[in-house]
Design a protein around this motif. Structure first.
Motif, PDB file in Angstrom:
ATOM      1  N   VAL A 130       2.262   7.613  -4.942  1.00  0.00           N
ATOM      2  CA  VAL A 130       1.235   6.633  -4.590  1.00  0.00           C
ATOM      3  C   VAL A 130       0.019   6.811  -5.504  1.00  0.00           C
ATOM      4  N   VAL A 131      -0.316   8.058  -5.776  1.00  0.00           N
ATOM      5  CA  VAL A 131      -1.445   8.357  -6.668  1.00  0.00           C
ATOM      6  C   VAL A 131      -0.970   8.565  -8.107  1.00  0.00           C
TER       7      VAL A 131
ATOM      8  N   GLY B  30       0.817  -1.214   0.000  1.00  0.00           N
ATOM      9  CA  GLY B  30       0.000   0.000   0.000  1.00  0.00           C
ATOM     10  C   GLY B  30       0.847   1.258   0.000  1.00  0.00           C
ATOM     11  N   GLY B  31       0.158   2.388  -0.013  1.00  0.00           N
ATOM     12  CA  GLY B  31       0.831   3.672  -0.162  1.00  0.00           C
ATOM     13  C   GLY B  31       1.667   4.071   1.041  1.00  0.00           C
ATOM     14  N   ALA B  32       1.077   4.035   2.216  1.00  0.00           N
ATOM     15  CA  ALA B  32       1.823   4.447   3.404  1.00  0.00           C
ATOM     16  C   ALA B  32       3.028   3.536   3.606  1.00  0.00           C
TER      17      ALA B  32
ATOM     18  N   GLU C  91       5.127  14.892  -2.828  1.00  0.00           N
ATOM     19  CA  GLU C  91       4.322  14.425  -3.956  1.00  0.00           C
ATOM     20  C   GLU C  91       4.705  15.324  -5.138  1.00  0.00           C
TER      21      GLU C  91
ATOM     22  N   TYR D  18      -0.237  14.775   1.852  1.00  0.00           N
ATOM     23  CA  TYR D  18      -0.738  13.594   2.557  1.00  0.00           C
ATOM     24  C   TYR D  18       0.112  12.410   2.132  1.00  0.00           C
ATOM     25  N   HIS D  19       0.688  11.728   3.115  1.00  0.00           N
ATOM     26  CA  HIS D  19       1.541  10.588   2.791  1.00  0.00           C
ATOM     27  C   HIS D  19       1.072   9.303   3.446  1.00  0.00           C
ATOM     28  N   GLY D  20      -0.029   9.358   4.196  1.00  0.00           N
ATOM     29  CA  GLY D  20      -0.540   8.138   4.801  1.00  0.00           C
ATOM     30  C   GLY D  20      -0.838   8.322   6.276  1.00  0.00           C
TER      31      GLY D  20
ATOM     32  N   ASP E  87       6.617  10.749  -3.497  1.00  0.00           N
ATOM     33  CA  ASP E  87       5.425   9.963  -3.176  1.00  0.00           C
ATOM     34  C   ASP E  87       4.563   9.963  -4.431  1.00  0.00           C
TER      35      ASP E  87
ATOM     36  N   LYS F 246      -1.382   2.724  -5.366  1.00  0.00           N
ATOM     37  CA  LYS F 246      -2.770   2.567  -5.819  1.00  0.00           C
ATOM     38  C   LYS F 246      -2.961   1.983  -7.222  1.00  0.00           C
TER      39      LYS F 246
ATOM     40  N   ASN G 173       5.735   4.585   1.294  1.00  0.00           N
ATOM     41  CA  ASN G 173       6.416   5.790   1.767  1.00  0.00           C
ATOM     42  C   ASN G 173       7.343   5.487   2.943  1.00  0.00           C
TER      43      ASN G 173
END
Ligand code: PLP
Length: 466
Positions: free
Chosen positions: A261-262, A108-110, A225, A142-144, A259, A288, A113
């Protein structure tokens, strides 16, 4: 709201907001989801969290997962490996920015990171730079939700009441962190938005002040990000900032961590948002879109010089999780990459994204509540201001963001709005991030519903402010 929505006092689930009704979504197909009352919603948020990037109900991805599960569903990653994991790592290196050579999987994302943070710190330790541990990052991010990723944001609204846990003791025990109620020790700089720093120079000055304060030889990483998601939708600093950041990395030897993640796996119209920025990061954390909503998977990708520090050092990178690189998740990731290639989705978002942003801006242009529409590929952001002066944040008690989301839901549209006003760097705003597979006709329908949502909310806000 549909009468089948679940309220907190009618469920054993511990929901995010206890005062909200949750539609029970029972099926999804393409960009549509349907709740248990039969109401259909256009999913302009890729599953609500930007994870379901290829839409719902894809039989080909489900088949890839099923085939892999029949062959081999699970082996642990520390003492064993599996073909899907090996192949997916190779594919990711292929699509990652030039010079990135190794992948560490997560779920997952967090986690990605956190793993990136650990990789950066361990890189310096491997090279004998054991004093490098400080991390600098933009405040509005936002990083988690894990402790380390929460500490990376500079947002008191998110960090409260966990402050005491977010304050690491520096090596040697110097500085804050040993006391009971310290402020987080990561260092934050303001975002270069039109409101605070349109050129990016103020952010560079803030970066220099932090470097000076902690000593550049003690800094492990700059973490951000490249294009922000929910915290400041579709925002990216001006070029001046990126160039200045690259110069400071060259001069001072810290790493740059993105980051993604998105933004990783296509969202901005490139495999990674890093592809179109003026600097190549040392480490990218992604998640994600790699699983496209069909599995929980993430990855950390690093440049060769990062890997070589371990190869020439302890030859070890510890801290893995049980499900990292599991075969079924990796089989899904492989099919996702195939789909992105076969259907030319990244190219489509690169050309369609700017048009979508312009159309959205044109549709909303006469609404004084709307100050700015930003966009990178299929990641769009709408920023609201007080219509009385066109500049100030809206009074938080109006709950504009929440009203936007609830009105959209009523109209059968899923978007995601936030109101980090009390953190000081952003007010009410909406994220609009449809699946990459959304057809032109569906995009038009989403925009129509969104415009109607904003007109409805703007009317009631203006009436209230009069
Ligand atoms: C930019 C960004 N980073 C990290 C995360 C955390 O990812 P996860 O919820 O998978 O842990 C998110 C989640 O929304 C995110 O948007």
């Amino acid at each position: 709201m549909p009468d089948t929505s679940v309220a907190a006092d009618k469920t054993r689930v511990f929901p995010l907001e206890l005062d909200r009704l949750y539609p029970v979504v029972v099926r999804g197909e393409g960009v549509w989801v349907e709740d248990s009352a039969g109401k259909r919603y256009l999913d302009a948020m890729s599953g609500g969290s930007m994870a379901a990037t290829l839409g719902h109900g894809r039989r080909d991805i489900i088949a890839a997962a099923r085939d892999q599960a029949l062959q081999l569903s699970y082996v642990h990653n520390e003492r064993l490996t599996n073909p899907a994991r090996e192949r997916l790592a190779a594919e990711l290196v292929e699509v990652a920015p030039a010079g990135m050579t190794r992948v560490r999987f997560t779920t997952g994302g967090a986690e990605s990171n956190e793993a990136a943070l650990q990789m950066a710190r361990s890189y310096h330790v491997e090279r004998g730079d054991t004093q490098r541990w400080h991390v600098i990052s933009p405040a509005q991010a936002y990083h988690g939700p894990t402790m380390a990723t929460l500490a990376l944001t500079g947002r008191p609204g998110l960090q409260r009441p966990f402050g005491p846990y977010l304050s690491p003791s520096p090596p040697g025990g110097r500085g804050p962190g040993s006391g009971a109620l310290q402020a987080p020790t990561h260092h934050h700089i303001p975002p270069s938005t039109w409101r605070f720093d349109p050129t990016g120079q103020a952010a560079l000055d803030a970066l220099d002040r932090v470097l000076e304060e902690v000593g550049p030889e003690n800094v492990s990483a700059y973490f951000c990000e490249p294009v922000t998601a929910a915290a400041l939708p579709a925002y990216s600093p001006p070029e001046l900032f990126w160039k200045g950041l690259a110069e400071r990395r060259d001069k001072h030897g810290f790493l740059i961590l993105y980051d993604e993640v998105v933004t990783g796996m296509g969202r901005t119209g490139h495999w990674f948002a890093a592809d179109k920025l003026p600097l190549v990061p040392d480490i990218i954390a992604t998640a994600k879109g790699l699983g496209a909503g069909y599995t929980a998977i993430g990855g950390v990708i690093c440049r060769d010089h990062v890997y070589q520090a371990f190869a020439n050092g302890s030859r070890k990178l510890t801290q893995g999780h049980t499900w990292d690189g599991a075969p079924v998740s990796c089989a899904v990731g492989l099919r996702v990459i195939e789909v992105l290639r076969e259907e030319g989705l990244i190219e489509r978002m690169r050309t369609k994204g700017p048009k979508l942003r312009d159309e959205l801006a044109a549709t909303l242009k006469d609404i004084p509540l709307v100050r700015e529409v930003r966009g990178h590929g299929f990641l769009l952001g709408v920023e609201y201001v007080d219509p009385r002066d066109g500049t100030s944040f809206l009074p938080p008690e109006l709950g504009t963001a929440r009203r936007v989301d609830l009105t959209a839901m009523d109209l059968g549209l899923i978007v995601y709005s936030t109101m980090p006003t009390r953190d000081g760097y952003a007010g009410d705003q909406t994220l609009f991030a449809p699946p990459f597979t959304t057809t032109d006709a569906e995009l038009t329908q989403m925009m129509e519903r969104f415009a109607e949502t904003i007109r409805t909310v703007a009317r009631s806000i203006e009436a209230q402010l009069r």
